[in-house]
Design an enzyme around this catalytic site. Sequence first.
Site: not given
Length: 406
Positions: A7, A14, A180, A208-209, A211-212, A241, A283, A331, A333, A385
Site C-alpha cells: 500500500n 505499508k 474503500h 467505514h469511519l 480518518n477517511g 475533508r 482525531d 478506526g 467505527g 482490506e
Amino acid sequence: MIVLVVNAGSSSLKIDLTDADTGAVLAAGQVERIGAVSSLAGFRVGDAKPERISLQAPDHAAALSHLLDRMREADGPERDVLPEIEAVGHRVVHGGEQFAESALIDGEVVDAIRDAFDLAPLHNPANLQGIRAAQKAFPDVPQVAVFDTAFHQTLPPQAYLYALPNRLYRRHKIRRYGFHGTSHFYVSRRLYELEALDPKGSRVITIHLGNGCSMCAIRDGRSVDTSMGMTPLEGLVMGTRSGDLDPSIVFEVMEKEDMPLAEVHTMLNRYSGLLGLSGYASDMRDLLAEAAAGDTRCQQAVDVFCYRVKSYIGRYLAVLGGLDAVAFTAGIGTFAAPIRAQILDGLEGLGMTLDPAANDAASGAEARVTTADSAVPVWVVPTNEELVIAQDTQKLALAAQQSPFA
C-alpha cells in the site's frame, strides 16, 4: 500462497506478508516520510515486538528494500521462518471505469493506472511508484492491482451520474466512483456470515469511519450507492475533508477570502472536516476527550459528524427499500462506542435498537451492538482490506500460472 501486500502513499509505504490461505500476517512494516532527510520505519516479524528505526529512504524502491532487509534481519538466520514471496498485491485507489475487478499487472494495466492520475492525483502516482518498486525487487513474481473503486462499478447510472452537462461525463468521465471498496466488500461478506444472510435478496449498509469515511448501500451483494464521489472528498465529514457541501461555497470563499483555487482545494481536503469544525484536532479520540471536558466546538464537530452518518443511513434505507443488517468498521467505527451510540440514537423507529452495554463492550472485535429483539441487527466488524488484496492476488496469480494467456 504467500503474498506481499503493498500500500503505497505519496510519502509512505505499508507492506504485509500474508498467507492468503489462512489469513495469517507473517510480517508487517511501514515507512513514513519517504523523500525527507530522515524517514521513520516500523516493522515486526510474527508475534515479535514491533521495532521502530530512522533511516534514509529517498524513494519507494529504497523504502521497500529497507523494509525487506530489516524483516530478514529480524527473522534471523537461526529462525529463518519467513517463506519466499510468491506474488505481490497492490492497493490502487482509482481504476476509473476500466476495472470492475482486480487485474494482473501488465503494460496495459500500468497505462490505465497512469490514465487515472487526473482522477486521483494524490494516490495513483504513489500507487504506481509502489508497483515499480515491487517489480524491481521481485521481477519474476506475479503482481496484481486491487482497485478501491472496483467494488462500486456495479452502481447504476442514476447513482453514479452527476446532474452536469452530459458531455463532461463523455469527455472526462466525471461521475461517482466511490472508494474503500475492499473494506466494504470484506465487511459485507463477514456480515452475511455473522447473520446467516444469503447475499441474494439481502440489503445491508456498511459504514467505514476512520480518518477517511464512507458508506455503502449493498443489495444482492453488489454496491448500489456509496457516499464518496469522483474523488474521496464527497460524502461524510472526515478527519480533514469537508464531505458534502454547496459547490457555490468554493466561489464564495475564493471571492471573500481572495483565495486561489488551488488553496481552496487544499483547504477542503486537508484543513476542513473535524479539524476545521473543531479548530483543534482531526482525531476523534481527542475530540471526544475535549468535548467531555466542555469544549463546545469539539462537541459541535462530533455532532455534525454523527448527524451526517445518520442522514445517510436514512438515505440508503430508502434506496434499498428496507434493511437486513448494518455494520460499523475502521478506526472510529470499530473503537468509538460513543459515536456509534450517538449515530443510532433515535433510530428505533427504523428498527435499530441499541444495546448500551453491548455497545460499550464492543471495541476492536466483531460484536453485535443492538438488542436481541432489534429488527435490524447492527454489528461492529473490523475490516481486513489486506486479506482481500492477498486473496484476490492469489486467485489471479494462480490463474496466470495455469494459462499463458492470463
